[in-house]
Structure formats: C-alpha cells, structure tokens
Scaffold this motif. Structure first.
Motif, PDB file in Angstrom:
ATOM      1  N   LYS A  16       1.636  -6.947  19.891  1.00  0.00           N
ATOM      2  CA  LYS A  16       2.297  -5.775  19.329  1.00  0.00           C
ATOM      3  C   LYS A  16       3.680  -5.682  19.935  1.00  0.00           C
ATOM      4  N   ILE A  31       1.547  -8.968  11.127  1.00  0.00           N
ATOM      5  CA  ILE A  31       0.660  -9.027  12.292  1.00  0.00           C
ATOM      6  C   ILE A  31       0.964 -10.327  13.028  1.00  0.00           C
ATOM      7  N   VAL A  88      -8.948  -8.813   7.806  1.00  0.00           N
ATOM      8  CA  VAL A  88      -8.053  -7.782   8.327  1.00  0.00           C
ATOM      9  C   VAL A  88      -8.363  -6.447   7.662  1.00  0.00           C
ATOM     10  N   LEU A 112      -7.257  -2.088   7.876  1.00  0.00           N
ATOM     11  CA  LEU A 112      -6.510  -0.953   8.417  1.00  0.00           C
ATOM     12  C   LEU A 112      -7.277   0.287   8.003  1.00  0.00           C
ATOM     13  N   ASP A 142      -6.031   2.337  12.478  1.00  0.00           N
ATOM     14  CA  ASP A 142      -6.377   1.284  13.433  1.00  0.00           C
ATOM     15  C   ASP A 142      -6.429  -0.064  12.720  1.00  0.00           C
ATOM     16  N   LEU A 143      -5.965  -1.098  13.407  1.00  0.00           N
ATOM     17  CA  LEU A 143      -6.022  -2.465  12.879  1.00  0.00           C
ATOM     18  C   LEU A 143      -7.256  -3.166  13.455  1.00  0.00           C
ATOM     19  N   PHE A 183      -2.150   1.243  14.955  1.00  0.00           N
ATOM     20  CA  PHE A 183      -1.243   0.129  14.675  1.00  0.00           C
ATOM     21  C   PHE A 183      -0.175   0.533  13.655  1.00  0.00           C
TER      22      PHE A 183
END
Length: 380
Positions: A105, A129, A140, A142, A177-178, A193
């Motif tokens: 990050k 990302i 993935v 979110l 949140d990721l 995220f």
C-alpha cells in the motif's frame, strides 16, 4: 472388455490445473473406473516430448517432479492383461505456484473513489493493487459490511500488479476492505483500502483538494537541476505564487532542448524534466500527469495508458521526482526491477538522490540504497 471400453468413453480428466500450496502434494486425478485393473498415464511437455509414461494402481498420480509450466496429459484404464483399453483425449495441464499474496500500500490513506450524485451518471473508477504473487486465478473483492463493490474488470498485469475497474455508481459511501485470495492460500485482507465518497461542487476548495488526492497528484517542488555545464548549475523552484528560474552566475534563462528521435530511456535527467514540463494534457486540467501516459481524462479521475513499457517508465519517472516519499520509493523498486535496458534519466536521478541522501528519511534512504545497488549492477 466391452464394459470397460464403454466406461472409458466417458473418462474425463477431473483436475487439469494443479495448484501447489505451501502444504500438501501436487496431484493429478481423474474419475475412477471400477472395472479397471490399474491405469496408464502419459504427460508431454509444451514441445510435445513425452516426459512421463507410467502404469499405476490408483486414479491419481503425484506430479511433484514437474516444474511450473504447461503440459498435456492423458490416461487409459488397463484391462486384465495390463494393457491400455482405450486412451482419453489429450488434455491441457497447467502447473502454477500458489503462494500467499502480499499487498503493498503506497499511501496510508485509503484510495478515494467518487460516487455519482444521481444514478443518471455511471461512475467507473480505476483501482491499482500492487504487491507480490498475483496469479490469473487470484480472486479480488472490495467489500463493506458484507456488501461487495462491483468489479467491472480485473486484469493481472504482472505477478506484482492488478488493475481493476469498479462501478461506484450505486455504491454505499464509506471505507471498503480489500481481500486478495490465491488458490489454497489464506486470504490477505487490507482494511479501508478504498473510500467511496459523494462528489462535491467543483467550486468548493475542499473538493479541489480531494480531486488532487484522488488522482494521487504528484507535484514537483523544490527541484534542483544541474545544467549540462556542471560548473554552472541552474536552480529551479516551483511554488504556488510563481515559477522562477535563476542562474547562480547569470540571470539569463538557459534552456535544455528536447532531442529528436531519441528513445526516452536515453534521455538525460534534464531532458526528461523538460519533457515533463512540456507534455501537459491540455484537455485534462485536474492533473499534471504526463499526457503520454493518459488514456482517458474524466471529471474526477483519469485512466492511465501503459500500452508500452515507455509509457509506464515515463510515469514511474514522474513519481521518481515527486515530493511524495511513498511514490519515490515505489519508483525506486520499479526501475531496479525493469533495469534492462537502463532508463538513463532514472539512473541519473537516483544517483543524485544518493548524493543528497542526508536529506532523506531513514526508510527512504535504505530503500534507495538497496534498489540503486540492484539498478547499477543489473545483468538481466
């Protein structure tokens, strides 16, 4: 014998992709046939060479000895005489390494994504990302309170970068949140995220500041340039009030002209700075990202164009001269990994940073030392 042949006509390879976790065994398996007196398995590599031809008792076989790559496989049940009754068709077999995903990050604050004031306007936002061990099979998500943000597209650019386009048109406002998951590995979760926020008026000063954050605006401030004549340095300072250029021995403005026909990787550091100053996206006023690297410009976000390595290298150099420490560290890593051929302006910039390393924070100084060493000795 006829019953065995009739059975084998529906034989299918049940597992054609083997995923190796940190624990367990790599196996290939197929549907057992009760009347079979064992099986014979054959595997070819991508060149067509037969690398395995073996008779076994079970409807599965270990492939631990095979390295990552693509193969072809087929099996046959054995009759009473331990002869193949009939072969299945050749099937694709891909062996990949599944490791726990890692996420880098670049900024502590969440990525800000815009939300439409009304459902009339569809909002598609890009999300990048960065990390390690990404696969095509990487999943993935979110999410916010068990509600997922719609992902329009996912493109695995490399094992270190995934590009998403997400639909925030009807998304709930708030932090998401990721979750990144590789097959047979524990999910990697990064809290907060991204942050979905409603758009504000363009005339609002706070909105203008948010737009700059949304675009991860990289400003070039208090830069020091060295003239081609090293005995006569030029110091350039950019501020909000005015842009001035002064010479330590003369008040006359000296210019560095852009070379014609020279690849970006062969530019000097000064020439690349001039290019960044001149390559301005006239129709994209909310960002100073080089026009070369822009694919689309929207009101509250942009989509980058990395169709060529040149485009990405120019963008990474743009980050390299940023006043944002996280951006610079990220660029150090990029150029140390993409070091053949060397991107000369990045090398000159990093060498200059190293000479002035006493001005850097310890974390950046350490990162620069590691990545510059790799960059200098690159043999790829």
């Amino acid at each position: 014998m006829n019953r065995l042949i009739n059975k084998i006509s529906i034989l299918m390879i049940a597992i054609v992709t083997s995923l190796y976790a940190q624990e367990g065994t790599k196996l290939i398996a197929w549907k057992p046939i009760p009347e079979a007196n064992g099986y014979q398995i054959q595997i070819k590599d991508k060149s067509g060479k037969l690398i395995l031809d073996k008779k076994i008792e079970t409807a599965y076989h270990s492939i631990e000895e095979l390295t990552s790559g693509t193969y072809m496989v087929r099996t046959a049940p054995l009759n009473l005489f331990k002869k193949p009754a009939v072969w299945s068709n050749w099937k694709d077999l891909e062996i990949i390494i599944s490791e726990p995903p890692q996420i880098v990050k670049e900024i502590e604050k969440p990525i800000i994504l815009p939300k439409a004031d009304s459902n009339k306007e569809k909002i598609i936002s890009p999300v990048t990302i960065q990390g390690e061990h990404f696969l095509e099979a990487t999943k993935v998500d979110l999410s916010i309170r068990d509600e997922q943000l719609p992902i329009v597209s996912k493109e695995v650019k490399s094992s270190e970068r995934i590009e998403l386009k997400v639909d925030t048109t009807e998304a709930k406002s708030g932090p998401y949140d990721l979750t990144v998951t590789n097959p047979y590995q524990k999910p990697k979760v990064v809290k907060n995220f991204v942050q979905v926020e409603e758009q504000k008026s363009d005339t609002n000063t706070d909105s203008n500041n948010n737009i700059k954050e949304n675009l991860e605006e990289i400003k070039k401030n208090e830069r020091v340039k060295t003239n081609l004549d090293t005995s006569n340095p030029i110091f350039i300072t950019k501020s909000n009030d005015s842009n001035k250029q002064t010479n330590s021995t003369s008040t006359s403005k000296q210019k560095v002209s852009l070379p014609k026909g020279k690849p970006f990787r062969d530019y000097s550091y000064d020439e690349m700075l001039v290019f960044l100053e001149t390559d301005v996206a006239v129709n994209c006023k909310n960002t100073k990202i080089p026009a070369l690297t822009l694919s689309e410009c929207h009101k509250t976000y942009v989509i980058l164009n990395f169709s060529s390595e040149d485009n990405q290298s120019v963008f990474e150099f743009y980050k390299l001269v940023s006043e944002n420490e996280s951006n610079r560290i990220s660029a150090y890593r990029y150029f140390s990994k993409h070091c053949n051929p060397k991107f000369r302006p990045a090398m000159e910039r990093m060498e200059l940073q190293w000479k002035n390393r006493s001005n850097l924070d310890p974390e950046e100084r350490q990162s620069l030392a590691e990545e510059l060493s790799k960059f200098r000795t690159c043999t790829r």
